[in-house]
Design a protein around this motif. Sequence first.
Motif, PDB file in Angstrom:
ATOM      1  N   LEU A 263      35.061  38.997  50.374  1.00 26.34           N
ATOM      2  CA  LEU A 263      36.040  38.002  49.926  1.00 26.34           C
ATOM      3  C   LEU A 263      36.731  38.457  48.651  1.00 26.34           C
ATOM      4  N   ALA A 264      35.958  38.990  47.708  1.00 25.22           N
ATOM      5  CA  ALA A 264      36.551  39.443  46.435  1.00 25.22           C
ATOM      6  C   ALA A 264      37.581  40.539  46.684  1.00 25.22           C
TER       7      ALA A 264
ATOM      8  N   MET B  58      40.716  39.005  48.296  1.00 17.59           N
ATOM      9  CA  MET B  58      41.503  38.203  47.350  1.00 17.59           C
ATOM     10  C   MET B  58      42.211  39.094  46.334  1.00 17.59           C
ATOM     11  N   LEU B  59      41.541  40.152  45.923  1.00 16.34           N
ATOM     12  CA  LEU B  59      42.149  41.093  44.971  1.00 16.34           C
ATOM     13  C   LEU B  59      43.375  41.756  45.589  1.00 16.34           C
TER      14      LEU B  59
ATOM     15  N   LYS C 200      45.123  40.564  48.051  1.00 13.72           N
ATOM     16  CA  LYS C 200      46.133  39.525  48.256  1.00 13.72           C
ATOM     17  C   LYS C 200      46.898  39.269  46.947  1.00 13.72           C
ATOM     18  N   ALA C 201      46.158  39.297  45.830  1.00 12.92           N
ATOM     19  CA  ALA C 201      46.818  39.068  44.536  1.00 12.92           C
ATOM     20  C   ALA C 201      47.864  40.152  44.274  1.00 12.92           C
TER      21      ALA C 201
ATOM     22  N   ASP D 264      50.858  39.505  46.439  1.00 15.30           N
ATOM     23  CA  ASP D 264      51.653  38.391  45.930  1.00 15.30           C
ATOM     24  C   ASP D 264      52.488  38.814  44.728  1.00 15.30           C
TER      25      ASP D 264
ATOM     26  N   LEU E 156      43.493  50.923  43.595  1.00 13.66           N
ATOM     27  CA  LEU E 156      42.445  50.419  42.699  1.00 13.66           C
ATOM     28  C   LEU E 156      41.453  49.560  43.477  1.00 13.66           C
TER      29      LEU E 156
END
Lengths: 631, 90
Positions: free
Chosen positions: A513-514, A517-518, A520-521, A524, A552
Amino acid sequence: MISPMTKYSFILLNGEQEGLLEKLQEIGLVDITRSVKPVDGPSGDLFRAVEQRKDLVQSLGKIFFPETLQPIPVEGDLTYATAAALDTLEELGERMKALEKEAAAAKPWGAFDPELLKKLSDAGVPVQFHVSSAKSFDPLWVENEPVQVVKEDDGKVWFVVAGPDTLPDRVRGPRRSYEAIQQEIAEVQAEIDHEKAILLTAKKRQAEFEAESRDKLTQLDLYLAKQAAVPAAENTIVTLVGYAPTENEEAVTKAVEETGVFYLKDNAQVDDNPPISFRNNKFVKMFEVLTDMYGRPAYDGFDPTPFIAVFFLLFFAFCMGDAGYGLLLILIGFLLKKVDSFKGFAPLVVTLGIGTTVIGFLFHTFFSIDIAEWSIFRGFPFLPSKIAGYDGTMVLALIIGIVHLCLAMIVKTYNATKVKGFANSLGTWGWTLLIVGGTIVGALALVGVLDKAATKWIIIVLGVLSALGIFLLNDLHRNPLINIGSGLWESYNTVTGLLGDVLSYLRLYALGLAGAMLGKAFNDIGLMILGDGTSIPLWIPFLLVVIVGHTLNIAMCALGAFVHPLRLNFLEFFKNSGYEAAGRTYNPLKKPSPAMPPKAPSRRSRKLPVTTWCSPPSRPPRVSTASSPSS
Amino acid sequence: MVLSALPATQGIYGFVAFFMMRSMENPAVVFGVGLSVGLVCMLSAIRQGQVCANGIVGISQGHNVFTNTLIYAALPEFYAILGLVGALMV
């Protein structure tokens, strides 16, 4: 799986070891129980010779040789000349740096005679050097002070003052002129070229260094094997113990009989502590490096590599959880094949990439984009986002954890039965029946295969049978009351330990998940910069943010995806399966091949002496009917 | 260089948590999440930095400990990841 080993005990006259060991080294199949580190002066010297050649080859690879440079003949020992040239080159490099710095400081001052400056200084008119910025330089200084402007450039003014002065920005003047420094630079460059010419000769003969390094390594290994010989009968005879996989018995026997040495062979026993050799297929073999990070099993243990192969791959893919990252890993794996030092890891990286791609598609994630919404993937069996009201990936992580732990318990039970017998492993059977049986029954009841009544009766039967094993029959040679107490204590440990172990598998969900989400950030942020995409110049920062961000993210995810699955295997699985790394690696006496770069023992073994380990004294070997009656 | 840059990853986790909280309307929740994630990331980065520093000292002394240090350093980072995941689940 663990290869069965045959133990060879050689009995020979003192002084005959060399012939036998050279023959064994030639066939490269027999692990003579010996130290892997230098044990005395001569072995230390050999080790240092190997290391020196390895360092020389590495250093030669880092030096840039101009195309116009020609090699020069080297007299005497090439190794010594190369090492000396490398040291001299390093010193000359430092000297050159200092000279270039001095030249850069002296250049603006142009040509001058330091002797004249000294004469002026002795006459009471010292020449002061100044460097000011153009803004702070006052043109009146030229009229009012004995100032001579030497150079104006780049917003700076270089000027000198004859005699003592109070003007600002004084600097230390050059000791000599730019031309004099340039002359010295040319001399030093000539010396550097001379040393590089020697090194170029060495580089062209690099194969000689590598051959010498292999030769020294062969000698070192042979020497350590000779030192492992145990003298007997007032030093007239010596004994050596070696092990080889039983599948190679024919080749070893044939080679040993050619030497005419008396030997005894027997099946290796657990008490002999024989070296452990794995016999696995190509897929599982890739993961042996992970098993070796923990340690090899005891001879009567089990090979955990097949389990690590499947579950490490699954866990890694779960933690990365992105099809795009998986494809990148596959590409990286193919590129690694071209780099000599990483060639061995390429198949593992490609395999992990394939696993990650598959799991990534299951999680419908491609570079942190949800591809379930894409029309081409409509109807694809992706993982549901919710299972029983909870996040699908979280539930899947827990299910995988439960399966992994159940497998560990089954392995423990199988091994305990094999080693200790059924009667002495009833306690383990009890726990496995309770936990694994209960889990299976619970799963079947959840999916509706078993109805309530059947589930109830099966659980009762399982409970009673397990309780018998856990509380009464856990040790048949002990007082039943002590068994009950021991069972209660084990129950406490198991309940608390097992719950923690299952919850530990939530880290797979957290890491996945991390990472998602990273990524996805970063997507975005890139889209925020891009806007509606109509402005072409904005595509450049967009691509920059996305490429740097995902690079990264892959690096961070890969680190976590390597470490935590390893931890789950080493702690949770090994603990519940009763695995112990009590064995040692099979390390046959053999010559390093030209294709294989020579591997010297660890650098940490520089201090001598180091303890030599040998197998513990074993029971007298049974005389084999096939043994040579030569002596 | 990799070892000295490793503790900086907790800063990225904090940034991601901030990024994900942009759409949250409840200021108390934002404050609570920010404080928790910030504290967890800071403390885990400090401990991770200590592990990395010891590894760097070991490497400078000639020990071959880069891989082991990388593995040990990933363990405190796990708590920062858990903190981030907690924030994402709010």
